[in-house]
Design an enzyme around this catalytic site. Structure first.
Site, short mmCIF file in Angstrom:
data_model
loop_
_atom_site.label_atom_id
_atom_site.label_comp_id
_atom_site.label_asym_id
_atom_site.label_seq_id
_atom_site.Cartn_x
_atom_site.Cartn_y
_atom_site.Cartn_z
N LYS A 1 -16.15 -7.12 5.67
CA LYS A 1 -14.99 -7.56 6.44
C LYS A 1 -15.13 -7.17 7.91
O LYS A 1 -15.65 -6.10 8.22
CB LYS A 1 -13.71 -6.90 5.88
CG LYS A 1 -13.36 -7.31 4.47
CD LYS A 1 -12.10 -6.61 3.99
CE LYS A 1 -11.72 -7.03 2.57
NZ LYS A 1 -10.61 -6.23 2.05
N ARG B 1 -2.46 -6.34 -7.79
CA ARG B 1 -1.29 -7.25 -7.70
C ARG B 1 -1.39 -8.39 -8.70
O ARG B 1 -0.42 -9.12 -8.91
CB ARG B 1 -1.23 -7.85 -6.28
CG ARG B 1 -0.96 -6.84 -5.19
CD ARG B 1 -1.41 -7.36 -3.86
NE ARG B 1 -2.84 -7.62 -3.90
CZ ARG B 1 -3.55 -8.09 -2.89
NH1 ARG B 1 -2.98 -8.38 -1.76
NH2 ARG B 1 -4.84 -8.29 -3.02
N SER C 1 -3.07 -7.58 3.11
CA SER C 1 -3.43 -7.37 4.52
C SER C 1 -3.92 -8.66 5.15
O SER C 1 -3.62 -8.95 6.31
CB SER C 1 -4.52 -6.31 4.64
OG SER C 1 -4.06 -5.08 4.18
N HIS D 1 0.85 -1.21 0.00
CA HIS D 1 0.00 0.00 0.00
C HIS D 1 0.88 1.25 0.00
O HIS D 1 0.59 2.23 -0.70
CB HIS D 1 -0.89 0.03 1.26
CG HIS D 1 -1.90 -1.06 1.33
ND1 HIS D 1 -2.14 -1.79 2.48
CD2 HIS D 1 -2.75 -1.57 0.40
CE1 HIS D 1 -3.10 -2.68 2.26
NE2 HIS D 1 -3.48 -2.57 1.00
O1 PNS Z 1 -9.13 -2.62 0.71
P1 PNS Z 1 -10.49 -3.08 0.23
O2 PNS Z 1 -11.31 -3.63 1.36
O3 PNS Z 1 -10.41 -4.01 -0.94
O4 PNS Z 1 -11.22 -1.74 -0.30
C1 PNS Z 1 -12.54 -1.79 -0.81
C2 PNS Z 1 -13.23 -0.45 -0.59
C3 PNS Z 1 -13.26 -0.10 0.90
C4 PNS Z 1 -12.48 0.63 -1.35
C5 PNS Z 1 -14.68 -0.57 -1.15
O5 PNS Z 1 -15.34 -1.59 -0.46
C6 PNS Z 1 -15.47 0.73 -1.02
O6 PNS Z 1 -15.32 1.62 -1.83
N1 PNS Z 1 -16.32 0.83 0.05
C7 PNS Z 1 -17.12 2.03 0.30
C8 PNS Z 1 -18.60 1.79 -0.03
C9 PNS Z 1 -18.85 2.01 -1.50
O7 PNS Z 1 -18.70 3.10 -2.03
N2 PNS Z 1 -19.27 0.93 -2.17
C10 PNS Z 1 -19.50 0.96 -3.59
C11 PNS Z 1 -18.19 0.74 -4.36
S1 PNS Z 1 -18.54 0.06 -5.87
#
Ligand code: PNS
Length: 161
Positions: free
Chosen positions: A42, A94, A131, A18
């Protein structure tokens, strides 16, 4: 016109992978904001407040004091992007699996607000770091010092003892 980018993620915890994406993205845009975001799918090891602090400390340790960190406790990423007037969402990939995972999110976010997503490919030497693997190794007493910034290592070691 200056370009503002948001790099979102759960960052549970923030890894050296990251950190590499954040550093490279900050060189591409006029302003980079790392957004520590809730993920309803999660159950986090670290609270949102802890994760924000760990990202801030990691960036500061790396001398990246020009990158702002914000938290999104609920709601949509695109709304946060609108609030901070971001032009672009940055993600790291990745593998092809990551790209498959990111693609629909990028498409939905673009449909919702018109915002573009830029995917940076991970450095090959960091592409095995996630992570979830860091959490698994740490929770079973393994050494994660190669995978996380020093600031994260301290609390990860404490938490898993
Ligand atoms: O590190 P991650 O968990 O893969 O990140 C995913 C994340 C947090 C970026 C994604 O779940 C997100 O954008 N969550 C916020 C809610 C949202 O906007 N959902 C619609 C996205 S399509």
């Amino acid at each position: 016109m200056s370009k503002i980018a948001v790099y979102p993620g759960s960052f549970d915890p923030f890894t050296v992978g990251h950190l590499d994406i954040a550093e490279r993205a900050s060189a591409l845009f006029d302003e980079l904001i790392v957004a520590v975001v809730h993920n309803p799918n999660k159950t986090p090891m670290f609270s949102l407040v802890e994760r924000v602090e760990l990202v801030e400390r990691s960036l500061s340790e790396a001398g990246l004091s020009n990158i702002r960190v914000v938290a999104l406790e609920s709601g949509l990423l695109v709304d946060l992007c609108a609030d901070v007037e971001a032009d672009v969402i940055v993600k790291g990939a990745r593998s092809a699996t990551d790209v498959d995972f990111e693609l629909p999110m990028a498409q939905i976010n673009r449909e919702l607000s018109g915002i573009e997503t830029v995917i940076l490919v991970s450095a090959p030497e960091l592409s095995h770091i996630s992570s979830s693997l860091v959490r698994q190794v740490a929770q079973n007493g393994g050494d994660v010092s190669k995978f996380v910034p020093k600031a994260v290592l301290k609390i990860t070691n404490k938490r898993s003892n």
